[in-house]
Design a protein around this motif. Structure first.
Motif, PDB file in Angstrom:
ATOM      1  N   LEU A 147       3.563   0.658  11.104  1.00  0.00           N
ATOM      2  CA  LEU A 147       2.566   1.373  10.205  1.00  0.00           C
ATOM      3  C   LEU A 147       2.593   2.836  10.548  1.00  0.00           C
ATOM      4  O   LEU A 147       2.700   3.137  11.701  1.00  0.00           O
ATOM      5  CB  LEU A 147       0.872   1.165  10.335  1.00  0.00           C
ATOM      6  N   PRO A 148       2.640   3.838   9.800  1.00  0.00           N
ATOM      7  CA  PRO A 148       2.597   5.315  10.034  1.00  0.00           C
ATOM      8  C   PRO A 148       1.648   5.601  11.265  1.00  0.00           C
ATOM      9  O   PRO A 148       0.600   5.132  11.242  1.00  0.00           O
ATOM     10  CB  PRO A 148       2.609   6.153   8.889  1.00  0.00           C
ATOM     11  N   SER A 149       1.890   6.400  11.899  1.00  0.00           N
ATOM     12  CA  SER A 149       0.682   7.285  12.863  1.00  0.00           C
ATOM     13  C   SER A 149       0.350   8.274  12.399  1.00  0.00           C
ATOM     14  O   SER A 149       1.117   9.117  11.457  1.00  0.00           O
ATOM     15  CB  SER A 149       1.728   7.095  14.254  1.00  0.00           C
ATOM     16  N   LEU A 150      -0.756   8.635  13.073  1.00  0.00           N
ATOM     17  CA  LEU A 150      -1.256  10.146  12.536  1.00  0.00           C
ATOM     18  C   LEU A 150      -0.391  11.230  12.887  1.00  0.00           C
ATOM     19  O   LEU A 150      -0.140  12.126  11.962  1.00  0.00           O
ATOM     20  CB  LEU A 150      -2.507  10.048  13.306  1.00  0.00           C
ATOM     21  N   GLU A 151       0.295  11.001  14.216  1.00  0.00           N
ATOM     22  CA  GLU A 151       1.225  12.017  14.471  1.00  0.00           C
ATOM     23  C   GLU A 151       2.539  12.287  13.671  1.00  0.00           C
ATOM     24  O   GLU A 151       2.887  13.217  13.327  1.00  0.00           O
ATOM     25  CB  GLU A 151       1.656  11.847  15.939  1.00  0.00           C
TER      26      GLU A 151
ATOM     27  N   TYR B   6       0.864  -1.211  -0.112  1.00  0.00           N
ATOM     28  CA  TYR B   6       0.109   0.117   0.065  1.00  0.00           C
ATOM     29  C   TYR B   6       0.894   1.212   0.020  1.00  0.00           C
ATOM     30  O   TYR B   6       1.729   1.383   0.946  1.00  0.00           O
ATOM     31  CB  TYR B   6      -0.951   0.285   1.232  1.00  0.00           C
ATOM     32  N   ILE B   7       0.770   2.106  -0.940  1.00  0.00           N
ATOM     33  CA  ILE B   7       1.370   3.461  -0.964  1.00  0.00           C
ATOM     34  C   ILE B   7       0.495   4.521  -0.465  1.00  0.00           C
ATOM     35  O   ILE B   7      -0.405   4.685  -1.151  1.00  0.00           O
ATOM     36  CB  ILE B   7       1.770   3.624  -2.289  1.00  0.00           C
ATOM     37  N   LEU B   8       0.742   5.072   0.476  1.00  0.00           N
ATOM     38  CA  LEU B   8      -0.035   6.431   0.864  1.00  0.00           C
ATOM     39  C   LEU B   8       0.400   7.652   0.105  1.00  0.00           C
ATOM     40  O   LEU B   8       1.619   8.003   0.265  1.00  0.00           O
ATOM     41  CB  LEU B   8       0.252   6.577   2.464  1.00  0.00           C
ATOM     42  N   ASP B   9      -0.313   8.070  -0.868  1.00  0.00           N
ATOM     43  CA  ASP B   9       0.269   9.312  -1.668  1.00  0.00           C
ATOM     44  C   ASP B   9       0.355  10.473  -0.775  1.00  0.00           C
ATOM     45  O   ASP B   9      -0.523  10.943  -0.427  1.00  0.00           O
ATOM     46  CB  ASP B   9      -0.787   9.327  -2.845  1.00  0.00           C
ATOM     47  N   GLU B  10       1.547  10.763  -0.916  1.00  0.00           N
ATOM     48  CA  GLU B  10       2.183  11.817  -0.347  1.00  0.00           C
ATOM     49  C   GLU B  10       1.299  13.175  -0.854  1.00  0.00           C
ATOM     50  O   GLU B  10       1.300  14.179   0.045  1.00  0.00           O
ATOM     51  CB  GLU B  10       3.608  12.177  -0.532  1.00  0.00           C
ATOM     52  N   ARG B  11       0.985  13.219  -1.895  1.00  0.00           N
ATOM     53  CA  ARG B  11       0.094  14.234  -2.346  1.00  0.00           C
ATOM     54  C   ARG B  11      -1.189  14.764  -1.669  1.00  0.00           C
ATOM     55  O   ARG B  11      -1.544  15.881  -1.728  1.00  0.00           O
ATOM     56  CB  ARG B  11      -0.003  14.377  -4.004  1.00  0.00           C
ATOM     57  N   LEU B  12      -1.724  13.695  -1.235  1.00  0.00           N
ATOM     58  CA  LEU B  12      -3.052  13.788  -0.550  1.00  0.00           C
ATOM     59  C   LEU B  12      -2.876  14.259   0.866  1.00  0.00           C
ATOM     60  O   LEU B  12      -3.824  14.717   1.570  1.00  0.00           O
ATOM     61  CB  LEU B  12      -3.606  12.207  -0.346  1.00  0.00           C
ATOM     62  N   LEU B  13      -1.575  14.515   1.497  1.00  0.00           N
ATOM     63  CA  LEU B  13      -1.092  14.974   2.627  1.00  0.00           C
ATOM     64  C   LEU B  13      -0.962  16.543   2.483  1.00  0.00           C
ATOM     65  O   LEU B  13      -0.536  17.157   3.440  1.00  0.00           O
ATOM     66  CB  LEU B  13      -0.060  14.283   3.243  1.00  0.00           C
TER      67      LEU B  13
ATOM     68  N   GLU C   6      -6.672   2.949  10.262  1.00  0.00           N
ATOM     69  CA  GLU C   6      -7.317   1.673  11.025  1.00  0.00           C
ATOM     70  C   GLU C   6      -7.477   0.587  10.300  1.00  0.00           C
ATOM     71  O   GLU C   6      -7.605  -0.788  10.508  1.00  0.00           O
ATOM     72  CB  GLU C   6      -8.550   2.331  11.702  1.00  0.00           C
ATOM     73  N   SER C   7      -7.733   1.018   8.923  1.00  0.00           N
ATOM     74  CA  SER C   7      -8.210   0.198   7.627  1.00  0.00           C
ATOM     75  C   SER C   7      -6.943  -0.608   7.432  1.00  0.00           C
ATOM     76  O   SER C   7      -7.116  -1.872   7.138  1.00  0.00           O
ATOM     77  CB  SER C   7      -8.909   0.889   6.489  1.00  0.00           C
ATOM     78  N   LEU C   8      -5.818  -0.089   7.279  1.00  0.00           N
ATOM     79  CA  LEU C   8      -4.556  -0.666   7.021  1.00  0.00           C
ATOM     80  C   LEU C   8      -4.142  -1.700   8.086  1.00  0.00           C
ATOM     81  O   LEU C   8      -3.591  -2.735   7.539  1.00  0.00           O
ATOM     82  CB  LEU C   8      -3.584   0.392   6.624  1.00  0.00           C
ATOM     83  N   ASP C   9      -4.324  -1.318   9.161  1.00  0.00           N
ATOM     84  CA  ASP C   9      -3.913  -2.079  10.315  1.00  0.00           C
ATOM     85  C   ASP C   9      -4.873  -3.436  10.419  1.00  0.00           C
ATOM     86  O   ASP C   9      -4.335  -4.449  10.460  1.00  0.00           O
ATOM     87  CB  ASP C   9      -4.199  -1.465  11.702  1.00  0.00           C
ATOM     88  N   ASP C  10      -6.274  -3.178  10.020  1.00  0.00           N
ATOM     89  CA  ASP C  10      -6.922  -4.504   9.839  1.00  0.00           C
ATOM     90  C   ASP C  10      -6.661  -5.339   8.689  1.00  0.00           C
ATOM     91  O   ASP C  10      -6.706  -6.537   8.805  1.00  0.00           O
ATOM     92  CB  ASP C  10      -8.464  -3.942   9.811  1.00  0.00           C
ATOM     93  N   LEU C  11      -6.254  -4.509   7.464  1.00  0.00           N
ATOM     94  CA  LEU C  11      -5.853  -5.487   6.362  1.00  0.00           C
ATOM     95  C   LEU C  11      -4.705  -6.317   6.652  1.00  0.00           C
ATOM     96  O   LEU C  11      -4.558  -7.399   6.313  1.00  0.00           O
ATOM     97  CB  LEU C  11      -5.641  -4.391   5.192  1.00  0.00           C
ATOM     98  N   ARG C  12      -3.748  -5.590   7.529  1.00  0.00           N
ATOM     99  CA  ARG C  12      -2.532  -6.391   7.734  1.00  0.00           C
ATOM    100  C   ARG C  12      -2.592  -7.405   8.851  1.00  0.00           C
ATOM    101  O   ARG C  12      -2.293  -8.593   8.331  1.00  0.00           O
ATOM    102  CB  ARG C  12      -1.440  -5.328   8.495  1.00  0.00           C
ATOM    103  N   ASP C  13      -3.525  -7.335   9.604  1.00  0.00           N
ATOM    104  CA  ASP C  13      -4.097  -8.391  10.553  1.00  0.00           C
ATOM    105  C   ASP C  13      -4.556  -9.622   9.495  1.00  0.00           C
ATOM    106  O   ASP C  13      -4.115 -10.680  10.101  1.00  0.00           O
ATOM    107  CB  ASP C  13      -5.076  -7.960  11.569  1.00  0.00           C
ATOM    108  N   HIS C  14      -5.725  -9.355   8.901  1.00  0.00           N
ATOM    109  CA  HIS C  14      -6.117 -10.471   7.944  1.00  0.00           C
ATOM    110  C   HIS C  14      -4.939 -10.906   6.910  1.00  0.00           C
ATOM    111  O   HIS C  14      -4.950 -12.263   6.825  1.00  0.00           O
ATOM    112  CB  HIS C  14      -7.146  -9.871   7.127  1.00  0.00           C
ATOM    113  N   LEU C  15      -4.096 -10.186   6.417  1.00  0.00           N
ATOM    114  CA  LEU C  15      -2.941 -10.898   5.654  1.00  0.00           C
ATOM    115  C   LEU C  15      -2.167 -11.673   6.297  1.00  0.00           C
ATOM    116  O   LEU C  15      -1.677 -12.820   6.074  1.00  0.00           O
ATOM    117  CB  LEU C  15      -2.044  -9.649   5.105  1.00  0.00           C
TER     118      LEU C  15
END
Length: 443
Positions: free
Chosen positions: A181-185, A34-41, A61-70
């Motif tokens: 995973l990156p954090s919000l902070e 998964y690539i978090l597009d830096e332009r969206l930030l 949170e969704s990425l964390d859940d996806l990683r758990d399922h993977l």
């Protein structure tokens, strides 16, 4: 041994993921990315941060859940921040991957990214975000009707929604070094204040999506009265709230569609259950509109090429954004959005109409503000609906909402307005500053 990248985009799930299934059929091992597009930030043309903290937190949170399922399937998720068209080829070279599999997107920026990746690697795209395969429609994409009712009637008569795909039993994976995973902070945001007045404590991920689906259909039978309650303003169950998980693909539209049909077979079938499928078709329609018209959905004149002169009033825009226009119904809805990252469907229609028809502001500013704040932002639905409000989209009529009448009809006792205008002492301007979603001197 053949290796391929499984590039997750707005399909953050293992169930009913055609791109994932195709990758597993054609290659021995996969590298889920998964690539978090830096332009969206970064800020957009209006100075609004494109992905504010509400949507960003829900995404993490969704990425964390996806990683758990993977990980349950013997796999993992490689997450990077950057530009996908740069990062994906670099990752492929590093790990010896010879192809990329992903879900097809339908709007301009995403299509450009796909083209740039395809210049370096074979890119195999699947229609994971739709109810229907485009080739199964009773018309060509270029002939998508300009009126939703025509689209709906033809689709309902001639097309059949495929059943969702099962998740894979196991995902053989290219070894890589796991990172947190990156954090919000770490992405420059503070965790937004959790407002107890919000409609629902939304949590990202497929697990939460299916819990919500089960709650709304089977646990509460709320679906059986959906059409009657969907224009509500307060509470968790007046509407489904599925839009949150649909937006980043934690659950598929097909999965919801067939769960509704199972409910109709086992519990009850009425105009309310039908209306859920009706709303899924609206979502579908806007994606086909985006396919047909391309960049026009972002133009001032919309898909109608309409010549409209908008006023440019930072003061009026500021009052709308902060919920200080003096129209208490508009202001209450704008405060709910600002404080929670959510607004009801009824609210969205009213505040959009007010910005366009009362304040005479460019509809694209409203669409961009929604993009920044809405946790359930979906590009095609957002811009499709805003064009509609602006009189430049899929409706030849100007739909002007009488907000006083709307308030009487949908908030007759004033409870919603009191909730958001009188039960909080926070300064909206300070909340915007805390959220970090405005990068301009508008105020």
């Amino acid at each position: 041994m053949s290796k391929a990248i499984m590039w997750f985009r707005n399909d953050l799930r293992l169930t009913d993921n055609p791109a994932l299934n195709a990758a597993l059929r054609q290659h021995d091992t996969l590298l889920p990315v998964y690539i978090l597009d830096e332009r969206l930030l970064q800020p957009d043309r209006w100075g609004f941060t494109r992905m504010g903290p509400y949507r960003l937190q829900f995404l993490l949170e969704s990425l964390d859940d996806l990683r758990d399922h993977l990980q349950e399937k013997g796999s993992d998720l490689l997450v990077q921040i950057g530009k996908p068209e740069v990062s994906i080829p670099q990752i492929a070279q590093t790990y010896g991957c010879t192809a990329v599999f992903a879900s097809k997107e339908y709007t301009h920026e995403e299509l450009q990214i796909e083209a740039r990746i395809e210049a370096h690697l074979p890119l195999h795209l699947q229609h994971s975000l739709l109810l229907l395969e485009p080739e199964d429609l009773p018309f060509a994409v270029e002939q998508t009707p300009d009126v939703f009712t025509q689209f709906r009637k033809r689709v309902e008569k001639y097309a059949k929604v495929p059943f969702p795909l099962d998740p894979p039993e196991r995902i053989p994976t290219v070894p890589f070094e796991q990172q947190a995973l990156p954090s919000l902070e770490s992405l420059g945001h503070k965790a937004p204040h959790r407002d107890d007045r919000g409609a629902l404590a939304f949590k990202g991920g497929a697990l939460a999506a299916y819990e919500r689906l089960n709650h709304y259909l089977w646990d509460t039978d709320a679906l059986a009265s959906y059409k009657q309650t969907r224009n509500g303003m307060i509470g968790a169950d007046y509407s489904s709230k599925f839009s949150f998980w649909l937006a980043n693909g934690s659950i598929s539209a097909r999965a919801i569609w067939h769960e509704v049909e199972a409910y109709e077979a086992e519990r009850t079938q009425n105009k309310d259950t039908y209306w859920m499928k009706f709303e899924l078709l609206w979502r579908e329609y806007f994606k086909f509109v985006a396919m047909r018209y391309g960049r026009k959905i972002f133009f001032k004149g919309g898909i109608q090429d309409k010549s409209v002169r908008w006023k440019d009033s930072p003061k009026a825009l500021h009052k709308w954004m902060t919920g200080t226009t003096g129209d208490d119904f508009v202001d209450a809805n704008m405060r709910e959005l600002l404080y929670t990252g959510f607004m009801s469907n009824r609210g969205r229609q009213n505040v959009a109409s007010y910005l366009v028809h009362q304040l005479k502001q460019d509809w694209r500013k409203g669409a961009a503000w929604f993009e920044s704040l809405l946790a359930d932002y979906d590009v095609a639905s957002n811009y499709g609906n805003w064009m509609y409000a602006g009189g430049v989209g899929n409706d030849p009529r100007d739909r002007i909402f009488n907000t006083k009448k709307q308030a009487h009809n949908y908030d007759g006792d004033g409870a919603f307005r009191r909730r958001w205008l009188h039960e909080d002492t926070r300064d909206p301007k300070e909340v915007i500053a805390q959220l970090g979603v405005l990068q301009t001197e508008l105020f």
